[in-house]
Design a protein around this motif. Sequence first.
Motif, PDB file in Angstrom:
ATOM      1  N   ASN A  23      39.176  40.521  43.641  1.00  0.00           N
ATOM      2  CA  ASN A  23      39.363  41.184  42.502  1.00  0.00           C
ATOM      3  C   ASN A  23      38.574  41.686  42.244  1.00  0.00           C
ATOM      4  O   ASN A  23      36.939  41.267  42.517  1.00  0.00           O
ATOM      5  CB  ASN A  23      39.662  39.935  41.847  1.00  0.00           C
ATOM      6  N   LEU A  24      38.413  42.293  40.323  1.00  0.00           N
ATOM      7  CA  LEU A  24      37.126  43.065  39.946  1.00  0.00           C
ATOM      8  C   LEU A  24      36.349  41.711  40.051  1.00  0.00           C
ATOM      9  O   LEU A  24      35.123  42.817  39.678  1.00  0.00           O
ATOM     10  CB  LEU A  24      37.579  43.703  38.899  1.00  0.00           C
ATOM     11  N   ASP A  25      35.917  41.104  39.691  1.00  0.00           N
ATOM     12  CA  ASP A  25      35.397  39.888  39.119  1.00  0.00           C
ATOM     13  C   ASP A  25      34.625  39.894  39.982  1.00  0.00           C
ATOM     14  O   ASP A  25      33.372  40.086  40.223  1.00  0.00           O
ATOM     15  CB  ASP A  25      35.847  38.848  39.020  1.00  0.00           C
ATOM     16  N   PHE A  26      35.174  39.489  40.852  1.00  0.00           N
ATOM     17  CA  PHE A  26      34.032  39.115  42.824  1.00  0.00           C
ATOM     18  C   PHE A  26      33.222  40.928  42.665  1.00  0.00           C
ATOM     19  O   PHE A  26      32.114  40.350  43.153  1.00  0.00           O
ATOM     20  CB  PHE A  26      35.403  38.774  43.398  1.00  0.00           C
ATOM     21  N   PHE A  27      33.726  41.369  42.898  1.00  0.00           N
ATOM     22  CA  PHE A  27      33.026  42.895  42.932  1.00  0.00           C
ATOM     23  C   PHE A  27      31.684  42.944  42.418  1.00  0.00           C
ATOM     24  O   PHE A  27      31.165  43.569  42.285  1.00  0.00           O
ATOM     25  CB  PHE A  27      33.589  44.130  43.227  1.00  0.00           C
ATOM     26  N   LEU A  28      32.002  42.996  40.588  1.00  0.00           N
ATOM     27  CA  LEU A  28      30.960  43.184  39.974  1.00  0.00           C
ATOM     28  C   LEU A  28      29.888  42.147  39.471  1.00  0.00           C
ATOM     29  O   LEU A  28      29.197  42.204  39.782  1.00  0.00           O
ATOM     30  CB  LEU A  28      31.813  42.919  38.496  1.00  0.00           C
ATOM     31  N   ARG A  29      30.423  40.936  39.951  1.00  0.00           N
ATOM     32  CA  ARG A  29      29.523  39.406  40.325  1.00  0.00           C
ATOM     33  C   ARG A  29      28.646  40.034  42.384  1.00  0.00           C
ATOM     34  O   ARG A  29      27.016  39.906  41.632  1.00  0.00           O
ATOM     35  CB  ARG A  29      30.321  38.236  40.436  1.00  0.00           C
ATOM     36  N   ALA A  30      29.672  40.599  42.601  1.00  0.00           N
ATOM     37  CA  ALA A  30      28.762  40.479  44.239  1.00  0.00           C
ATOM     38  C   ALA A  30      27.988  41.301  44.023  1.00  0.00           C
ATOM     39  O   ALA A  30      26.002  41.597  44.619  1.00  0.00           O
ATOM     40  CB  ALA A  30      29.869  40.759  45.343  1.00  0.00           C
ATOM     41  N   HIS A  31      28.126  42.460  43.518  1.00  0.00           N
ATOM     42  CA  HIS A  31      26.943  43.527  43.019  1.00  0.00           C
ATOM     43  C   HIS A  31      26.666  43.401  41.997  1.00  0.00           C
ATOM     44  O   HIS A  31      25.138  44.212  42.752  1.00  0.00           O
ATOM     45  CB  HIS A  31      28.112  45.199  42.593  1.00  0.00           C
ATOM     46  N   ALA A  32      26.236  43.266  41.178  1.00  0.00           N
ATOM     47  CA  ALA A  32      25.885  42.512  39.921  1.00  0.00           C
ATOM     48  C   ALA A  32      23.999  41.410  41.047  1.00  0.00           C
ATOM     49  O   ALA A  32      22.393  41.689  40.651  1.00  0.00           O
ATOM     50  CB  ALA A  32      26.039  41.624  39.226  1.00  0.00           C
TER      51      ALA A  32
END
Length: 380
Positions: A237-246
């Motif tokens: 989900n988007l939450d994962f991608f944003l967390r992993a990218h940050a």
Amino acid sequence: MISLHPTIAELPATAWDALAGEQPMLRHAFLDALEQSGCVGGDSGWTPCHLALWRDGVLCGAMPLYAKQHSYGEYVFDWAWARAYAEHGLSYYPKLLGAIPFTPLPGPRLLARTDADRQALIRGALDRAAQLDMSSLHLLFGDDADLAACDAVGLIRREQVQFHWQRQAGWQDFDDFLASLSRDKRRKIRQERRKIGEAGVRIERKAGHAIDAGDWAFFLRCYDSTYREHRSTPYLNLDFFLRAHAAQPEAWMMALAYRDDAPIAAALNLVGPARLYGRYWGAQWDAAGWVPGLHFELCYYQGIEHALATGLSVVEGGAQGEHKLARGFSPVMTHSAHWLAHPAFADAVDRFLDRERRLVNAYRDELEAHLPFRLEQNGD
């Protein structure tokens, strides 16, 4: 001492990362993002139970470990084994899985510095599988050191084929790479790339902090649509991608396609010190419709160009895909290791895997006979 942990947050990030090595998807922050975003845990069918090896209070070994209620998101397919269990009135699930969720990338799974500690980890996982009444234990896409430890304790091996692009000496840019291919393969790639421009499509690569929230939102729409088109449910989900990218901005590269300055497709990659790992692709076609060859451009040619420009030596194309062979990728063997608690099923699977290994190796040999690179003696 061996211990199990229901979240990776219980384990020290610095010590875990020191054991994990260079792969960004093995880093503590990546696995934690999967848990924090709900992509694993909860009702996902992936229950974290990470294994830790301690000595004098110091983390000396670790294993990303999950109790599984299904076989989705693994890329080493054991559905037939589960079906055989069910036909005999037995439960294949839950099983215990040492893997990176949703990630068919080879690398270490027994995170330790010595062979003895790797063996201690796999023995610890076997003990936990028995204690928790699991049907089986599986270690997916392990490296040579992992497999040696698994061999030592009696797990059985399984082999598969992936396709990796491997940089050769003297390749400085994409033209050097093309020059190494046979004439017909070189011509086909040039035609594919030319048609992208003729369709009015512009390509842009973004890496690190240059990938912004809007890019992630667009990528997620592409990612979701790909799964929906295949009648499947997206894992991430988007939450994962944003967390992993940050947490690891330097580990991400996105190739985006635009037409009339509007994004129409995207491919996502992870980047390590020496390798680029191709992961996901998707498109949101506009009224002008489908663009032939755009998948190859974003997923393969842009990844190769990025590798050549940044000094990377390998582009891993992910699971499956014979079409990658014609685009400069070569067959590479990947390995997993398996233990089944039921003696009769363990024997049956062992015999099946022995036959399967011979077929897989013959398949690899056939692929290698059709590599796309030119032969000097042909004067091509």
